[in-house]
Design an enzyme around this catalytic site. Sequence first.
Site, PDB file in Angstrom:
ATOM      1  N   ASN A   9       0.937  -1.214   0.064  1.00 11.61           N
ATOM      2  CA  ASN A   9      -0.128  -0.070   0.096  1.00 11.61           C
ATOM      3  C   ASN A   9       0.782   1.254   0.178  1.00 11.61           C
ATOM      4  O   ASN A   9       1.542   1.557   0.989  1.00 11.61           O
ATOM      5  CB  ASN A   9      -0.839  -0.076   1.348  1.00 11.61           C
ATOM      6  CG  ASN A   9      -1.801   1.187   1.299  1.00 11.61           C
ATOM      7  OD1 ASN A   9      -1.804   1.951   0.604  1.00 11.61           O
ATOM      8  ND2 ASN A   9      -2.258   1.302   2.659  1.00 11.61           N
ATOM      9  N   LYS A  11       0.053   4.293  -0.255  1.00 16.94           N
ATOM     10  CA  LYS A  11      -0.395   5.423   0.438  1.00 16.94           C
ATOM     11  C   LYS A  11      -0.435   6.687  -0.354  1.00 16.94           C
ATOM     12  O   LYS A  11      -0.484   6.544  -1.806  1.00 16.94           O
ATOM     13  CB  LYS A  11      -0.028   5.625   1.679  1.00 16.94           C
ATOM     14  CG  LYS A  11      -0.027   4.435   2.711  1.00 16.94           C
ATOM     15  CD  LYS A  11      -0.002   4.747   4.203  1.00 16.94           C
ATOM     16  CE  LYS A  11       0.251   3.408   4.831  1.00 16.94           C
ATOM     17  NZ  LYS A  11       0.107   3.593   6.364  1.00 16.94           N
ATOM     18  N   HIS A  95      -9.471   0.698   4.879  1.00 10.97           N
ATOM     19  CA  HIS A  95      -8.230   1.229   5.542  1.00 10.97           C
ATOM     20  C   HIS A  95      -8.343   1.901   6.688  1.00 10.97           C
ATOM     21  O   HIS A  95      -9.128   2.818   6.726  1.00 10.97           O
ATOM     22  CB  HIS A  95      -7.341   1.705   4.648  1.00 10.97           C
ATOM     23  CG  HIS A  95      -5.848   1.515   5.154  1.00 10.97           C
ATOM     24  ND1 HIS A  95      -5.343   2.507   6.123  1.00 10.97           N
ATOM     25  CD2 HIS A  95      -4.804   0.933   4.886  1.00 10.97           C
ATOM     26  CE1 HIS A  95      -3.957   2.270   6.277  1.00 10.97           C
ATOM     27  NE2 HIS A  95      -3.754   1.207   5.743  1.00 10.97           N
ATOM     28  N   GLU A  97      -6.881   4.575   8.037  1.00 12.20           N
ATOM     29  CA  GLU A  97      -6.748   5.724   7.741  1.00 12.20           C
ATOM     30  C   GLU A  97      -8.176   6.422   7.272  1.00 12.20           C
ATOM     31  O   GLU A  97      -8.486   7.507   7.470  1.00 12.20           O
ATOM     32  CB  GLU A  97      -5.328   5.968   6.889  1.00 12.20           C
ATOM     33  CG  GLU A  97      -4.315   5.925   7.608  1.00 12.20           C
ATOM     34  CD  GLU A  97      -3.025   5.349   6.724  1.00 12.20           C
ATOM     35  OE1 GLU A  97      -3.202   5.565   5.437  1.00 12.20           O
ATOM     36  OE2 GLU A  97      -2.129   4.920   7.146  1.00 12.20           O
ATOM     37  N   GLU A 167      -5.210  -5.361  10.388  1.00 10.56           N
ATOM     38  CA  GLU A 167      -4.385  -4.236  10.793  1.00 10.56           C
ATOM     39  C   GLU A 167      -4.558  -3.582  12.032  1.00 10.56           C
ATOM     40  O   GLU A 167      -5.491  -2.708  12.006  1.00 10.56           O
ATOM     41  CB  GLU A 167      -4.363  -3.232   9.457  1.00 10.56           C
ATOM     42  CG  GLU A 167      -4.011  -4.001   8.175  1.00 10.56           C
ATOM     43  CD  GLU A 167      -3.643  -2.570   7.279  1.00 10.56           C
ATOM     44  OE1 GLU A 167      -2.415  -2.936   6.875  1.00 10.56           O
ATOM     45  OE2 GLU A 167      -4.350  -1.929   6.911  1.00 10.56           O
ATOM     46  N   GLY A 173       2.137   2.101  10.753  1.00  8.70           N
ATOM     47  CA  GLY A 173       3.167   3.132  10.564  1.00  8.70           C
ATOM     48  C   GLY A 173       3.965   3.781  11.874  1.00  8.70           C
ATOM     49  O   GLY A 173       4.506   4.789  11.719  1.00  8.70           O
ATOM     50  N   SER A 212       3.630  -2.140  10.096  1.00  9.90           N
ATOM     51  CA  SER A 212       5.035  -2.282  10.355  1.00  9.90           C
ATOM     52  C   SER A 212       5.566  -3.612  10.244  1.00  9.90           C
ATOM     53  O   SER A 212       6.624  -3.828  10.718  1.00  9.90           O
ATOM     54  CB  SER A 212       5.473  -1.593  11.865  1.00  9.90           C
ATOM     55  OG  SER A 212       4.870  -0.505  12.173  1.00  9.90           O
TER      56      SER A 212
HETATM   57  C1  PEP Z   1      -0.854   0.079   5.935  1.00  7.12           C
HETATM   58  O1  PEP Z   1      -0.805   1.131   5.708  1.00  7.12           O
HETATM   59  O2  PEP Z   1      -1.658  -0.636   5.618  1.00  7.12           O
HETATM   60  C2  PEP Z   1       0.345  -0.328   6.791  1.00  7.12           C
HETATM   61  C3  PEP Z   1       0.428  -1.601   7.165  1.00  7.12           C
HETATM   62  O3  PEP Z   1       1.191   0.367   6.721  1.00  7.12           O
HETATM   63  P1  PEP Z   1       2.942   0.262   7.616  1.00  7.12           P
HETATM   64  O4  PEP Z   1       3.389  -1.099   7.069  1.00  7.12           O
HETATM   65  O5  PEP Z   1       3.648   1.580   7.100  1.00  7.12           O
HETATM   66  O6  PEP Z   1       2.601   0.026   9.155  1.00  7.12           O
END
Ligand code: PEP
Length: 251
Positions: A9, A11, A95, A97, A167, A173, A212
């Site tokens: 992703n 973003k 997601h 966000e 997630e 992040g 992460s």
């Molecule tokens: C994401 O945005 O779906 C995600 C898992 O981000 P990150 O790997 O940076 O934590």
Amino acid sequence: MRRPMVAGNWKMHGTRASVAELINGLRDLALPSGVEVAVFPPLLHISQVVDGLKGKSISVGAQNSAVESGQGALTGEVSPSQLVDAGCSLVLVGHSERRQLMGEQDGVLIRKFAAAQASGLVPVLCIGETLEQREAGKTLEVVSQQLGSIIDELGVGAFAKAVIAYEPVWAIGTGLTASPQQAQDVHAAIRAQLAAENSEVAQGVRLLYGGSVKAANAVELFGMPDIDGGLIGGASLNADEFGAIIRAAGN
Ligand code: PEP
């Protein structure tokens, strides 16, 4: 046997120049045939990525799509059918966000999920708890409610052609990762919730972990029985790191 999947992703990152560089890096990767690989670039760069990855076994998806599958008067939105026309095969739905910053709630997400499937896109439904919810012991309740809202409205059969990404919001992040056991516990609960309705669907659906993930922790996470790969944010912007995560899923 579920085929593992690793999806990146991107973003809201990238310029035409940096995306061209990333495409070159991805093209240079030797991909294990047993792993499905996908990337989710910003909308603006989807055509560039579809063209740039031609001939490479990497699917392209969108990070968001409209609540209606066809075209219409919906200023600023892009429909699933337009995404299919542009070469996409997947789309992220829900997601964290977008849930948190854009206020997307179950009603809208159900419509987005259904519209995506109506156009032939595979939705990747993202679910997960906040730190506050985890500390209050509500992780399984929250995740089950997010999943249940789609099952209740569209039926468990909708997950025969969908992917689920667990997630935890506190791990996205932040550099914090759920331990393999923490992630496995939630994945097992997700699969059990689906199995209560339809065991075939439950056994077939891919459950990705996101939060992460890096090459350094991917092997352990992907080694858990109910973790079928990962949704990768930051680390997917580096082709070498992303490649190492893909290889971890192939082991
Ligand atoms: C994401 O945005 O779906 C995600 C898992 O981000 P990150 O790997 O940076 O934590």
